[in-house]
Design an enzyme around this catalytic site. Structure first.
Site, mmCIF file in Angstrom:
data_model
loop_
_atom_site.group_PDB
_atom_site.id
_atom_site.type_symbol
_atom_site.label_atom_id
_atom_site.label_comp_id
_atom_site.label_asym_id
_atom_site.label_seq_id
_atom_site.Cartn_x
_atom_site.Cartn_y
_atom_site.Cartn_z
ATOM 1 N NE ARG A 96 -18.961 -12.762 4.914
ATOM 2 C CZ ARG A 96 -19.801 -12.449 3.944
ATOM 3 N NH1 ARG A 96 -20.813 -13.240 3.637
ATOM 4 N NH2 ARG A 96 -19.629 -11.345 3.256
ATOM 5 C CE LYS A 131 -12.907 12.143 12.741
ATOM 6 N NZ LYS A 131 -14.020 13.098 12.564
ATOM 7 C CE LYS A 163 -8.196 18.197 14.320
ATOM 8 N NZ LYS A 163 -9.095 17.114 13.880
ATOM 9 C CD GLU A 195 -9.261 22.172 14.832
ATOM 10 O OE1 GLU A 195 -9.653 21.092 14.372
ATOM 11 O OE2 GLU A 195 -9.326 22.470 16.033
ATOM 12 C CG ASP A 217 -13.062 22.280 13.108
ATOM 13 O OD1 ASP A 217 -13.351 21.271 12.451
ATOM 14 O OD2 ASP A 217 -13.393 22.453 14.295
#
Length: 282
Positions: A96, A131, A163, A195, A217
């Site tokens: 598994r 992410k 950012k 950004e 962005d």
């Protein structure tokens, strides 16, 4: 691939087996041997084959493993990917966890390949993001590469990414520009990316010496084209936000250098694999 801060295989095996496999330990003879094949149940791009093989080795170093396809290969439904020979109980204990890694990583590689092909532009690099699944970043970023993508920064330590929330803490534009220049003086080997949400921000950032990449962005293709025209040959441009298989070709056609897509690692569909075991003696 970056070195692991944690060992994801060790964590996964301890999580799954715990103090022991009560099913296999009771119902499968200790001397029972077997041959097993991991089979793809659908067409996909393979990733994680070596990781899956290592799972079996960790459970039982005497297991013999043959990997039929390398990561990055296109596999078809019904195709054997890995062959395993050894103690049946060991194979069953590792099954598994090995399949979990294989289906997850192949899902990332398959999704990445779809975006690369949909972009249909060899001049644009398809990037991943941070992410990722906690503890699996190195494996997942390797899967992106297997699918034809390119890794963005691995973590907070290897690239500057300023950012909107970082910019919100700045004491003003001049202070921010000065900080960029000072950083560049002392960290010449680290890339700086900033950004921008608007064309006005792009114009302002182009006045600051030392910025390598401007992240556009959630801009529409027309805005991306205009931004690139403003900064042609001055910096690289990355498009991010709202990128789908339906619109990526249009975005790629703007002339942007990079397109980053968080979905490559946070939303892939697992690929269906199964393990088919045949006893060979006891």
């Amino acid at each position: 691939m970056k070195s692991q801060i944690v060992d994801p295989i060790d964590v996964a095996l301890r999580e799954d087996i715990g103090v022991g496999d009560v099913t296999t330990d009771f119902f499968v003879g200790k001397n029972q041997s077997a041959i097993a094949r991991i089979v793809a149940r659908e067409r996909a791009i393979l990733a994680g084959a070596e990781t899956a093989a290592e799972v079996f080795r960790r459970v039982d170093p005497t297991i013999e493993i043959s990997i039929g396809q390398k990561d990055g290969a296109e596999i078809n439904a019904g195709e054997n990917v890995i062959e395993i020979r050894g103690a049946a109980g060991s194979i069953l204990k590792a099954e598994r966890v090995a399949l979990n890694f294989l289906q997850r990583l192949s899902g990332i590689a398959t999704m990445t390949r779809k975006f690369v092909e949909a972009a249909s532009n060899e001049h644009v690099k398809i990037l991943d993001t941070r992410k990722t699944t906690p503890g699996l970043r190195a494996l997942e970023k390797a899967a992106v590469v297997a699918g034809g993508g390119v890794n963005h920064r691995f973590g907070l330590f290897d690239m500057v990414m300023l950012k909107d929330n970082h910019l919100a803490t700045a004491a003003g534009f001049e202070s921010f520009a000065t900080a960029v220049r000072k950083f560049r003086e002392t960290h010449s080997n680290i890339q700086i990316e900033v950004e921008a949400d608007t064309l006005e921000q792009v114009r302002a950032l182009l006045e600051i010496e030392g910025i390598d990449v401007i992240l556009l962005d959630n801009m529409k293709p027309a805005q991306i084209r205009e931004a690139i025209a403003l900064g042609k040959d001055k910096v690289k441009f990355e498009a991010s936000g709202g990128v789908t298989l339906k619109n990526i070709r249009q975005i790629a056609a703007t002339g942007v250098d990079y397109i980053s897509i968080g979905a490559l690692t946070h939303s892939p569909r697992a690929i269906d694999f199964s393990l088919e075991l045949t006893p060979t003696g006891s």
